[in-house]
Design a protein around this motif. Structure first.
Motif, PDB file in Angstrom:
ATOM      1  N   PHE A  20       0.814  -1.219   0.000  1.00  0.00           N
ATOM      2  CA  PHE A  20       0.000   0.000   0.000  1.00  0.00           C
ATOM      3  C   PHE A  20       0.847   1.268   0.000  1.00  0.00           C
ATOM      4  N   LEU A  21       2.039   1.213   0.591  1.00  0.00           N
ATOM      5  CA  LEU A  21       2.904   2.389   0.591  1.00  0.00           C
ATOM      6  C   LEU A  21       3.640   2.547  -0.724  1.00  0.00           C
ATOM      7  N   GLY A  22       3.733   1.476  -1.497  1.00  0.00           N
ATOM      8  CA  GLY A  22       4.266   1.564  -2.858  1.00  0.00           C
ATOM      9  C   GLY A  22       5.629   2.228  -2.934  1.00  0.00           C
ATOM     10  N   GLY A  23       5.679   3.375  -3.629  1.00  0.00           N
ATOM     11  CA  GLY A  23       6.950   4.042  -3.892  1.00  0.00           C
ATOM     12  C   GLY A  23       7.468   4.920  -2.775  1.00  0.00           C
ATOM     13  N   ILE A  24       6.829   4.903  -1.609  1.00  0.00           N
ATOM     14  CA  ILE A  24       7.324   5.706  -0.490  1.00  0.00           C
ATOM     15  C   ILE A  24       8.726   5.220  -0.118  1.00  0.00           C
ATOM     16  N   SER A  25       9.650   6.148  -0.020  1.00  0.00           N
ATOM     17  CA  SER A  25      11.024   5.769   0.291  1.00  0.00           C
ATOM     18  C   SER A  25      11.243   5.660   1.796  1.00  0.00           C
ATOM     19  N   GLU A  26      11.735   4.531   2.228  1.00  0.00           N
ATOM     20  CA  GLU A  26      12.146   4.269   3.603  1.00  0.00           C
ATOM     21  C   GLU A  26      11.075   4.570   4.653  1.00  0.00           C
ATOM     22  N   PRO A  27       9.896   3.988   4.522  1.00  0.00           N
ATOM     23  CA  PRO A  27       8.908   4.152   5.594  1.00  0.00           C
ATOM     24  C   PRO A  27       9.352   3.391   6.837  1.00  0.00           C
ATOM     25  N   VAL A  28       8.901   3.835   7.994  1.00  0.00           N
ATOM     26  CA  VAL A  28       9.149   3.108   9.237  1.00  0.00           C
ATOM     27  C   VAL A  28       7.931   2.227   9.496  1.00  0.00           C
ATOM     28  N   VAL A  29       8.106   0.917   9.491  1.00  0.00           N
ATOM     29  CA  VAL A  29       7.005  -0.024   9.686  1.00  0.00           C
ATOM     30  C   VAL A  29       7.236  -0.777  10.991  1.00  0.00           C
ATOM     31  N   LEU A  30       6.304  -0.614  11.929  1.00  0.00           N
ATOM     32  CA  LEU A  30       6.388  -1.261  13.228  1.00  0.00           C
ATOM     33  C   LEU A  30       5.251  -2.266  13.356  1.00  0.00           C
ATOM     34  N   VAL A  31       5.580  -3.533  13.487  1.00  0.00           N
ATOM     35  CA  VAL A  31       4.582  -4.583  13.675  1.00  0.00           C
ATOM     36  C   VAL A  31       4.791  -5.177  15.067  1.00  0.00           C
ATOM     37  N   GLU A  32       3.847  -4.899  15.964  1.00  0.00           N
ATOM     38  CA  GLU A  32       3.982  -5.288  17.367  1.00  0.00           C
ATOM     39  C   GLU A  32       3.151  -6.535  17.679  1.00  0.00           C
ATOM     40  N   ALA A  33       3.228  -6.993  18.921  1.00  0.00           N
ATOM     41  CA  ALA A  33       2.542  -8.231  19.310  1.00  0.00           C
ATOM     42  C   ALA A  33       1.809  -8.053  20.638  1.00  0.00           C
ATOM     43  N   PHE A  34       1.044  -6.975  20.750  1.00  0.00           N
ATOM     44  CA  PHE A  34       0.227  -6.797  21.945  1.00  0.00           C
ATOM     45  C   PHE A  34      -0.961  -7.768  21.909  1.00  0.00           C
ATOM     46  N   ARG A  35      -1.443  -8.128  23.066  1.00  0.00           N
ATOM     47  CA  ARG A  35      -2.476  -9.161  23.169  1.00  0.00           C
ATOM     48  C   ARG A  35      -3.819  -8.661  22.619  1.00  0.00           C
ATOM     49  N   GLU A  36      -4.318  -9.334  21.591  1.00  0.00           N
ATOM     50  CA  GLU A  36      -5.586  -8.954  20.977  1.00  0.00           C
ATOM     51  C   GLU A  36      -6.749  -9.075  21.964  1.00  0.00           C
ATOM     52  N   ARG A  37      -7.729  -8.194  21.826  1.00  0.00           N
ATOM     53  CA  ARG A  37      -8.961  -8.160  22.609  1.00  0.00           C
ATOM     54  C   ARG A  37      -8.749  -7.706  24.059  1.00  0.00           C
ATOM     55  N   TYR A  38      -7.492  -7.424  24.438  1.00  0.00           N
ATOM     56  CA  TYR A  38      -7.198  -6.989  25.800  1.00  0.00           C
ATOM     57  C   TYR A  38      -6.605  -5.580  25.846  1.00  0.00           C
ATOM     58  N   PHE A  39      -6.685  -4.851  24.738  1.00  0.00           N
ATOM     59  CA  PHE A  39      -6.044  -3.539  24.669  1.00  0.00           C
ATOM     60  C   PHE A  39      -6.432  -2.605  25.818  1.00  0.00           C
ATOM     61  N   PRO A  40      -7.711  -2.564  26.250  1.00  0.00           N
ATOM     62  CA  PRO A  40      -8.065  -1.620  27.329  1.00  0.00           C
ATOM     63  C   PRO A  40      -7.338  -1.890  28.641  1.00  0.00           C
ATOM     64  N   HIS A  41      -6.736  -3.060  28.796  1.00  0.00           N
ATOM     65  CA  HIS A  41      -6.138  -3.444  30.074  1.00  0.00           C
ATOM     66  C   HIS A  41      -4.615  -3.496  30.029  1.00  0.00           C
ATOM     67  N   LEU A  42      -4.004  -3.094  28.935  1.00  0.00           N
ATOM     68  CA  LEU A  42      -2.566  -3.257  28.754  1.00  0.00           C
ATOM     69  C   LEU A  42      -1.812  -1.973  29.089  1.00  0.00           C
ATOM     70  N   VAL A  43      -1.159  -1.954  30.229  1.00  0.00           N
ATOM     71  CA  VAL A  43      -0.342  -0.806  30.608  1.00  0.00           C
ATOM     72  C   VAL A  43       0.794  -0.614  29.614  1.00  0.00           C
ATOM     73  N   GLU A  44       1.353  -1.726  29.140  1.00  0.00           N
ATOM     74  CA  GLU A  44       2.480  -1.637  28.213  1.00  0.00           C
ATOM     75  C   GLU A  44       2.082  -0.985  26.884  1.00  0.00           C
ATOM     76  N   LEU A  45       0.798  -1.051  26.527  1.00  0.00           N
ATOM     77  CA  LEU A  45       0.338  -0.388  25.310  1.00  0.00           C
ATOM     78  C   LEU A  45       0.371   1.133  25.493  1.00  0.00           C
ATOM     79  N   LYS A  46      -0.046   1.586  26.663  1.00  0.00           N
ATOM     80  CA  LYS A  46       0.040   3.021  26.970  1.00  0.00           C
ATOM     81  C   LYS A  46       1.493   3.487  26.930  1.00  0.00           C
ATOM     82  N   GLU A  47       2.382   2.688  27.460  1.00  0.00           N
ATOM     83  CA  GLU A  47       3.802   3.038  27.444  1.00  0.00           C
ATOM     84  C   GLU A  47       4.331   3.105  26.014  1.00  0.00           C
TER      85      GLU A  47
END
Length: 216
Positions: free
Chosen positions: A65-92
């Motif tokens: 989808f970013l196609g010709g964009i040069s050097e995008p920063v792509v961050l793919v994390e592994a926070f626990r799905e369906r528990y986002f409201p309870h994750l302190v580490e997500l706020k951090e």
């Protein structure tokens, strides 16, 4: 209907999704448009929960989808799905994201979305980036939670088709889901295009809490 003349010309963009395919479904056409018009756009692309095959799909989706964009920063994390409201580490994580990013525009899920992960991402985005332009994208699903958007991005017909093709190519793990349907995605863009009187008949729509228009 009010249109801003001169077009939309960001130099830095932050794009955030809770899960693989959120970004592409919600604002993939707009991203394709921006990437095509502004190849020097500084993009940070964040997917917060991706595991196994979905992790590769998240990376592929960003690349395609970013196609010709040069050097995008792509961050793919592994926070626990369906528990986002309870994750302190997500706020951090968002605290750190705010220290390293000063975007002109941010794309994130709609704060009225029925999925708790999506709502939490929207809340943390607004809490972290209080003086930024934030466009909240919509994701169609069986909850029936679509709202009344306030911002529309017209999409040429060829980009609509490109978005639909890439969704099928990049996310094969979702093909069995009833809501992951080309006609659903096309239909929503057609509806938003009708509402915005788009010349092509297609658009993506966003919610925006605050928008400041200032002079030179």
């Amino acid at each position: 209907m009010i249109s801003l003349s001169g077009g939309f010309r960001p130099s830095r963009a932050l794009v955030i999704g809770a899960h693989s395919d959120d970004i592409e479904i919600g604002c993939g056409g707009t991203i394709l448009d921006l990437a095509g018009r502004f190849p020097t756009l500084d993009v940070t692309w964040v997917v917060l929960a991706a595991f196994g095959d979905r992790r590769k799909e998240a990376t592929d989706g960003a690349s395609r989808f970013l196609g010709g964009i040069s050097e995008p920063v792509v961050l793919v994390e592994a926070f626990r799905e369906r528990y986002f409201p309870h994750l302190v580490e997500l706020k951090e994580f968002f605290d750190e994201l705010g220290k390293t990013n000063q975007p002109d525009v941010i794309f994130c899920p709609w704060s009225g979305d029925a999925h708790q992960d999506h709502r939490t991402v929207a809340e943390l985005t607004h809490n972290t980036f209080r003086s930024h332009m934030i466009l909240e994208y919509e994701i169609p699903k069986t909850d029936g939670d679509l709202g009344k958007p306030t911002i529309y991005a017209d999409l040429p017909a060829d980009l609509v088709q490109r978005k639909l093709e890439l969704l099928q190519e990049c996310f094969p793990s979702q093909a069995h889901r009833k809501w992951f349907d080309t006609e659903v995605f096309r239909g929503l863009m057609r509806l938003r295009g009708m509402e915005s009187q788009s010349s092509s008949g297609f658009a993506e729509a966003f919610h925006c809490r605050k928008l400041k228009i200032s002079g030179p």
